[in-house]
Design a protein around this motif. Structure first.
Motif, PDB file in Angstrom:
ATOM      1  N   ARG A 153       6.908 -25.937  90.253  1.00  0.00           N
ATOM      2  CA  ARG A 153       6.648 -25.988  88.808  1.00  0.00           C
ATOM      3  C   ARG A 153       6.381 -24.574  88.276  1.00  0.00           C
ATOM      4  NH1 ARG A 153       8.035 -28.444  85.296  1.00  0.00           N
ATOM      5  NH2 ARG A 153       6.126 -28.721  84.113  1.00  0.00           N
ATOM      6  N   GLY A 154       5.619 -23.793  89.030  1.00  0.00           N
ATOM      7  CA  GLY A 154       5.320 -22.423  88.617  1.00  0.00           C
ATOM      8  C   GLY A 154       6.548 -21.539  88.570  1.00  0.00           C
ATOM      9  N   SER A 155       7.558 -21.892  89.334  1.00  0.00           N
ATOM     10  CA  SER A 155       8.786 -21.093  89.338  1.00  0.00           C
ATOM     11  C   SER A 155       9.740 -21.536  88.233  1.00  0.00           C
ATOM     12  CB  SER A 155       9.483 -21.183  90.701  1.00  0.00           C
ATOM     13  OG  SER A 155      10.083 -22.444  90.885  1.00  0.00           O
ATOM     14  N   SER A 172      11.868 -28.036  86.629  1.00  0.00           N
ATOM     15  CA  SER A 172      11.456 -29.196  85.839  1.00  0.00           C
ATOM     16  C   SER A 172      10.846 -30.262  86.747  1.00  0.00           C
ATOM     17  CB  SER A 172      12.670 -29.795  85.116  1.00  0.00           C
ATOM     18  OG  SER A 172      13.540 -30.418  86.058  1.00  0.00           O
ATOM     19  N   ILE A 173      10.118 -31.175  86.143  1.00  0.00           N
ATOM     20  CA  ILE A 173       9.518 -32.290  86.889  1.00  0.00           C
ATOM     21  C   ILE A 173      10.615 -33.081  87.599  1.00  0.00           C
ATOM     22  CG2 ILE A 173       8.386 -34.545  86.628  1.00  0.00           C
ATOM     23  CD1 ILE A 173       6.340 -32.424  86.429  1.00  0.00           C
ATOM     24  N   GLU A 174      11.716 -33.347  86.906  1.00  0.00           N
ATOM     25  CA  GLU A 174      12.800 -34.122  87.515  1.00  0.00           C
ATOM     26  C   GLU A 174      13.415 -33.391  88.700  1.00  0.00           C
ATOM     27  OE1 GLU A 174      13.643 -37.297  87.217  1.00  0.00           O
ATOM     28  OE2 GLU A 174      11.884 -37.330  85.915  1.00  0.00           O
ATOM     29  N   ASP A 175      13.565 -32.063  88.589  1.00  0.00           N
ATOM     30  CA  ASP A 175      14.109 -31.303  89.715  1.00  0.00           C
ATOM     31  C   ASP A 175      13.136 -31.268  90.889  1.00  0.00           C
ATOM     32  OD1 ASP A 175      16.483 -30.849  88.404  1.00  0.00           O
ATOM     33  OD2 ASP A 175      15.949 -28.821  87.738  1.00  0.00           O
ATOM     34  N   VAL A 176      11.841 -31.195  90.584  1.00  0.00           N
ATOM     35  CA  VAL A 176      10.840 -31.245  91.660  1.00  0.00           C
ATOM     36  C   VAL A 176      10.894 -32.605  92.336  1.00  0.00           C
ATOM     37  CG1 VAL A 176       8.374 -31.193  92.217  1.00  0.00           C
ATOM     38  CG2 VAL A 176       9.306 -29.539  90.589  1.00  0.00           C
ATOM     39  N   ARG A 177      11.009 -33.648  91.535  1.00  0.00           N
ATOM     40  CA  ARG A 177      11.098 -35.011  92.087  1.00  0.00           C
ATOM     41  C   ARG A 177      12.306 -35.118  93.020  1.00  0.00           C
ATOM     42  NH1 ARG A 177       8.934 -39.245  89.820  1.00  0.00           N
ATOM     43  NH2 ARG A 177       9.098 -38.416  87.714  1.00  0.00           N
TER      44      ARG A 177
END
Length: 122
Positions: free
Chosen positions: A46-48, A51-56
Motif C-alpha cells: 500500500r505504501g508503494s 491499490s487495495i485490489e492489486d494487494v488482494r
C-alpha cells in the motif's frame, strides 16, 4: 511493532486482506509471525502505491504456491520500478531544495546579494 492503526487492521480484516487473528481472554489480538508478515506485506505494498485490489490479488497469488510465483515476481519487479522512479524524483527535488537553501544561506551571509529575485539567477 508495525505502527498500523487499529481501525486499519479492522478494515483489512473486514475486506479479507488480513486474516482474522485469534484473541486472548481479554479480547486483545494475538498476532502470529505469519499475521505480522502478512500485515507488513500489505503495509509495504500500500505504501508503494498499490491499490487495495492489486494487494488482494498479490495475496491471493500467495495461496496458490508455485503457480503464483512468476506473477508475484512480476508484480514485485513492477512495484520496484515505480519506487525507483519515485526515488529519482525525490532525489531531484532534494537537490533542488539543497541548491535553494545554499543560495539563500549565501545571500543571508552577505556573500552574494543579487538584488531582486530572478528565477533564472537562483
Amino acid at each position: 511493532m508495525l505502527n498500523i492503526a487499529k481501525p486499519t487492521i479492522r478494515y483489512y480484516e473486514e475486506i479479507g486482506l488480513a486474516l482474522k487473528v485469534s484473541r486472548d481472554k481479554n479480547n486483545i489480538r494475538m498476532f502470529s509471525d505469519d499475521d505480522v508478515m502478512r500485515l507488513r506485506t500489505i503495509q509495504c505494498m500500500r505504501g508503494s502505491g498499490m491499490s487495495i485490489e492489486d494487494v488482494r490479488h498479490y495475496i491471493e497469488l500467495s495461496t496458490i504456491e508455485e503457480e503464483g510465483i512468476q506473477e508475484r515476481y512480476s508484480i514485485i519487479l513492477h512495484q520496484e520500478d515505480i519506487l525507483m522512479q519515485k526515488k529519482r524524483e525525490l532525489e531531484e527535488q532534494i537537490a533542488f531544495i539543497e541548491h535553494k537553501k545554499q543560495r539563500y544561506a549565501e545571500q543571508l551571509q552577505g556573500e552574494r546579494h543579487s538584488g531582486p529575485a530572478s528565477w533564472q539567477a537562483e
